[in-house]
Design an enzyme around this catalytic site. Structure first.
Site, mmCIF file in Angstrom:
data_model
loop_
_atom_site.group_PDB
_atom_site.id
_atom_site.type_symbol
_atom_site.label_atom_id
_atom_site.label_comp_id
_atom_site.label_asym_id
_atom_site.label_seq_id
_atom_site.Cartn_x
_atom_site.Cartn_y
_atom_site.Cartn_z
ATOM 1 N N PHE A 35 47.011 36.741 42.835
ATOM 2 C CA PHE A 35 46.863 37.733 43.906
ATOM 3 C C PHE A 35 48.181 38.085 44.579
ATOM 4 O O PHE A 35 48.444 39.260 44.844
ATOM 5 C CB PHE A 35 45.857 37.205 44.949
ATOM 6 C CG PHE A 35 44.475 37.064 44.386
ATOM 7 C CD1 PHE A 35 44.042 35.859 43.836
ATOM 8 C CD2 PHE A 35 43.618 38.159 44.346
ATOM 9 C CE1 PHE A 35 42.765 35.736 43.288
ATOM 10 C CE2 PHE A 35 42.348 38.050 43.804
ATOM 11 C CZ PHE A 35 41.922 36.837 43.269
ATOM 12 N N ARG A 36 49.021 37.052 44.860
ATOM 13 C CA ARG A 36 50.152 37.338 45.746
ATOM 14 C C ARG A 36 51.515 37.182 45.088
ATOM 15 O O ARG A 36 52.521 37.341 45.748
ATOM 16 C CB ARG A 36 50.038 36.447 46.999
ATOM 17 C CG ARG A 36 48.824 36.824 47.814
ATOM 18 C CD ARG A 36 48.517 35.915 48.987
ATOM 19 N NE ARG A 36 47.240 36.329 49.568
ATOM 20 C CZ ARG A 36 46.057 35.882 49.140
ATOM 21 N NH1 ARG A 36 45.989 34.992 48.169
ATOM 22 N NH2 ARG A 36 44.930 36.326 49.663
ATOM 23 N N HIS A 119 35.162 29.805 46.421
ATOM 24 C CA HIS A 119 35.057 31.253 46.637
ATOM 25 C C HIS A 119 34.015 31.893 45.746
ATOM 26 O O HIS A 119 34.077 33.076 45.455
ATOM 27 C CB HIS A 119 36.427 31.926 46.426
ATOM 28 C CG HIS A 119 37.412 31.556 47.481
ATOM 29 N ND1 HIS A 119 38.764 31.844 47.393
ATOM 30 C CD2 HIS A 119 37.253 30.901 48.655
ATOM 31 C CE1 HIS A 119 39.366 31.386 48.467
ATOM 32 N NE2 HIS A 119 38.483 30.806 49.247
ATOM 33 N N CYS A 130 18.721 42.119 49.261
ATOM 34 C CA CYS A 130 17.589 41.172 49.220
ATOM 35 C C CYS A 130 17.929 39.884 48.493
ATOM 36 O O CYS A 130 17.086 39.009 48.322
ATOM 37 C CB CYS A 130 16.388 41.847 48.528
ATOM 38 S SG CYS A 130 16.620 42.077 46.755
HETATM 39 P P1 NAD Z 1 41.598 35.724 55.938
HETATM 40 O O1 NAD Z 1 42.007 36.426 57.168
HETATM 41 O O2 NAD Z 1 41.455 34.252 55.959
HETATM 42 O O3 NAD Z 1 42.482 36.090 54.781
HETATM 43 C C1 NAD Z 1 42.901 37.383 54.656
HETATM 44 C C2 NAD Z 1 43.818 37.214 53.543
HETATM 45 O O4 NAD Z 1 43.986 38.434 52.950
HETATM 46 C C3 NAD Z 1 45.155 36.675 54.054
HETATM 47 O O5 NAD Z 1 45.325 35.407 53.470
HETATM 48 C C4 NAD Z 1 46.155 37.631 53.534
HETATM 49 O O6 NAD Z 1 47.106 36.941 52.736
HETATM 50 C C5 NAD Z 1 45.338 38.515 52.635
HETATM 51 N N1 NAD Z 1 45.748 39.876 52.867
HETATM 52 C C6 NAD Z 1 45.329 40.720 53.812
HETATM 53 N N2 NAD Z 1 45.940 41.903 53.668
HETATM 54 C C7 NAD Z 1 46.738 41.757 52.605
HETATM 55 C C8 NAD Z 1 47.632 42.614 51.930
HETATM 56 N N3 NAD Z 1 47.814 43.871 52.315
HETATM 57 N N4 NAD Z 1 48.317 42.155 50.874
HETATM 58 C C9 NAD Z 1 48.123 40.894 50.456
HETATM 59 N N5 NAD Z 1 47.282 40.018 51.042
HETATM 60 C C10 NAD Z 1 46.623 40.477 52.094
HETATM 61 O O7 NAD Z 1 40.235 36.351 55.450
HETATM 62 P P2 NAD Z 1 38.956 36.275 56.332
HETATM 63 O O8 NAD Z 1 38.476 37.639 56.595
HETATM 64 O O9 NAD Z 1 39.226 35.351 57.475
HETATM 65 O O10 NAD Z 1 37.970 35.604 55.309
HETATM 66 C C11 NAD Z 1 38.300 34.365 54.882
HETATM 67 C C12 NAD Z 1 37.070 33.968 54.161
HETATM 68 O O11 NAD Z 1 36.919 34.814 53.009
HETATM 69 C C13 NAD Z 1 37.262 32.607 53.729
HETATM 70 O O12 NAD Z 1 36.025 31.965 53.774
HETATM 71 C C14 NAD Z 1 37.717 32.760 52.329
HETATM 72 O O13 NAD Z 1 37.355 31.683 51.525
HETATM 73 C C15 NAD Z 1 36.987 33.987 51.862
HETATM 74 N N6 NAD Z 1 37.765 34.637 50.856
HETATM 75 C C16 NAD Z 1 37.282 35.566 49.996
HETATM 76 C C17 NAD Z 1 38.143 36.127 49.111
HETATM 77 C C18 NAD Z 1 37.900 37.127 48.036
HETATM 78 O O14 NAD Z 1 38.713 37.921 47.612
HETATM 79 N N7 NAD Z 1 37.064 37.099 47.320
HETATM 80 C C19 NAD Z 1 39.374 35.743 49.092
HETATM 81 C C20 NAD Z 1 39.793 34.787 49.921
HETATM 82 C C21 NAD Z 1 39.017 34.268 50.824
HETATM 83 N N1 APR Z 2 51.666 27.876 37.400
HETATM 84 C C1 APR Z 2 51.829 27.476 38.686
HETATM 85 N N2 APR Z 2 51.779 28.314 39.744
HETATM 86 C C2 APR Z 2 51.542 29.610 39.468
HETATM 87 C C3 APR Z 2 51.366 30.113 38.157
HETATM 88 C C4 APR Z 2 51.442 29.169 37.102
HETATM 89 N N3 APR Z 2 51.292 29.535 35.818
HETATM 90 N N4 APR Z 2 51.161 31.450 38.230
HETATM 91 C C5 APR Z 2 51.201 31.776 39.537
HETATM 92 N N5 APR Z 2 51.433 30.677 40.286
HETATM 93 C C6 APR Z 2 51.529 30.561 41.735
HETATM 94 C C7 APR Z 2 52.090 31.780 42.410
HETATM 95 O O1 APR Z 2 53.491 31.613 42.564
HETATM 96 C C8 APR Z 2 51.363 31.748 43.757
HETATM 97 O O2 APR Z 2 52.109 31.013 44.709
HETATM 98 O O3 APR Z 2 50.198 30.424 42.183
HETATM 99 C C9 APR Z 2 50.083 30.986 43.470
HETATM 100 C C10 APR Z 2 48.870 31.894 43.476
HETATM 101 O O4 APR Z 2 48.651 32.266 44.817
HETATM 102 P P1 APR Z 2 47.690 33.485 45.122
HETATM 103 O O5 APR Z 2 47.987 34.593 44.199
HETATM 104 O O6 APR Z 2 47.742 33.713 46.594
HETATM 105 O O7 APR Z 2 46.232 32.956 44.719
HETATM 106 P P2 APR Z 2 45.341 31.965 45.581
HETATM 107 O O8 APR Z 2 46.194 31.049 46.393
HETATM 108 O O9 APR Z 2 44.352 31.370 44.655
HETATM 109 O O10 APR Z 2 44.578 32.985 46.585
HETATM 110 C C11 APR Z 2 43.576 32.434 47.439
HETATM 111 O O11 APR Z 2 42.882 34.671 48.019
HETATM 112 O O12 APR Z 2 42.342 36.854 47.499
HETATM 113 C C12 APR Z 2 41.876 35.601 47.634
HETATM 114 O O13 APR Z 2 39.856 35.022 46.565
HETATM 115 C C13 APR Z 2 41.238 35.098 46.393
HETATM 116 O O14 APR Z 2 40.777 32.780 45.967
HETATM 117 C C14 APR Z 2 41.822 33.710 46.222
HETATM 118 C C15 APR Z 2 42.457 33.409 47.538
#
Ligand code: NAD
Ligand code: APR
Length: 237
Positions: A35-36, A119, A130
């Protein structure tokens, strides 16, 4: 092998209770974007436009487009060696559980049994109105719920939603009991999963590709790719 990997292999052998926490970085070597990082989903899309309950209710076309793309993207992907190493460590009694933020089901597909999806799952579908359970085929054809006409969605937890209670509680229980917690492939940006590592009194290890300001909280940090590091640890053990 680096000294950190040798140290981690001894900690792993001596630990009586070990829990793993994984994120999207655990699946990028299976060609699933995270994602990031620079080629992650959130580099081109603001999660708030697609991955929220607000998007599901008010921008269903965008929501459906995004999750259909992720579902199709998964079709020719499979778990990699790193997933298999973790499954073999569970069989050998080296680790006790995996808490994952991933929705791809790859830990279970690779043979891990004690896996807690924080998640949700991309392989589950239901009506948002529903909660009638549905299927991938019905979701992809974008039909309305056959039961109530509501909108179909995946079983993935959206931003703003709370985590599945049982999976959260089980993860917390395992982490609390752990002498060793190994965090793999997550930026630790999203609450409350990101708070799990500090819930243990045991040792904490961070294995990640990009280094970020989370790493000082860990006893040991290994910069590298999940699949590669896990295979090297397997060779040392
Ligand atoms: P949050 O505020 O905890 O997280 C929002 C996240 O979205 C932040 O970590 C931020 O890094 C990311 N984000 C927001 N705008 C962004 C952007 N423009 N670019 C990149 N990243 C961006 O979220 P919340 O509303 O408090 O909800 C958290 C809940 O949702 C938790 O229970 C969590 O487990 C769940 N969740 C669902 C998802 C999903 O994609 N499916 C992802 C993560 C968390
Ligand atoms: N090996 C080790 N680390 C890696 C690899 C790899 N092959 N590829 C990517 N990474 C690292 C990246 O550098 C980054 O720091 O894994 C991390 C992934 O972080 P995110 O992209 O933020 O993913 P995650 O932490 O799982 O996001 C949390 O955010 O959008 C929601 O639901 C989504 O569960 C996710 C949650």
């Amino acid at each position: 092998y680096s000294i950190e990997k040798v140290v981690l292999s001894t900690w792993l052998q001596n630990s009586k209770y070990t829990t793993i926490l994984t994120g999207a970085g655990m699946s990028t070597e299976s060609n699933i974007p995270d994602f990031r990082s620079k080629e992650g989903w959130w580099k081109n899309i603001d999660p708030r436009t697609v991955a929220t309950t607000e998007a599901l209710r008010n921008r269903y076309d965008l929501f459906h487009e995004f999750y259909s793309m992720r579902i199709k993207g998964l079709e020719n992907c499979s778990p990699h060696k790193g997933h298999e190493v973790l499954a073999s460590w569970e069989q050998k009694g080296l680790i006790q559980a995996i808490a994952t933020q991933n929705v791809d089901g790859f830990h279970t597909a690779a043979g891990s049994r004690h896996v807690y999806e924080l998640h949700g799952s991309i392989h589950k579908f239901r009506c948002d109105n529903c909660s009638f359970s549905s299927s991938k085929e019905l979701f992809l054809t974008k039909v309305a719920c056959s039961h109530c006409g509501g909108k179909l969605r995946t079983g993935i937890v959206l931003f703003g939603e709370s985590l599945p209670e049982t999976n959260w509680n089980s993860s917390l229980e395992h982490i609390r009991k752990s002498e060793l917690v190994i965090v793999i492939g997550t930026s630790l940006e999203v609450f409350p999963a990101s708070s799990l590592p500090q819930m243990t009194d045991g040792r904490t290890v961070y294995i990640n590709y990009e280094m970020n300001d989370n790493r000082p909280k860990f006893d040991l940090v290994i910069k590298g790719k999940a699949g590669e590091v896990l295979q090297q640890l397997e060779e040392i053990l």
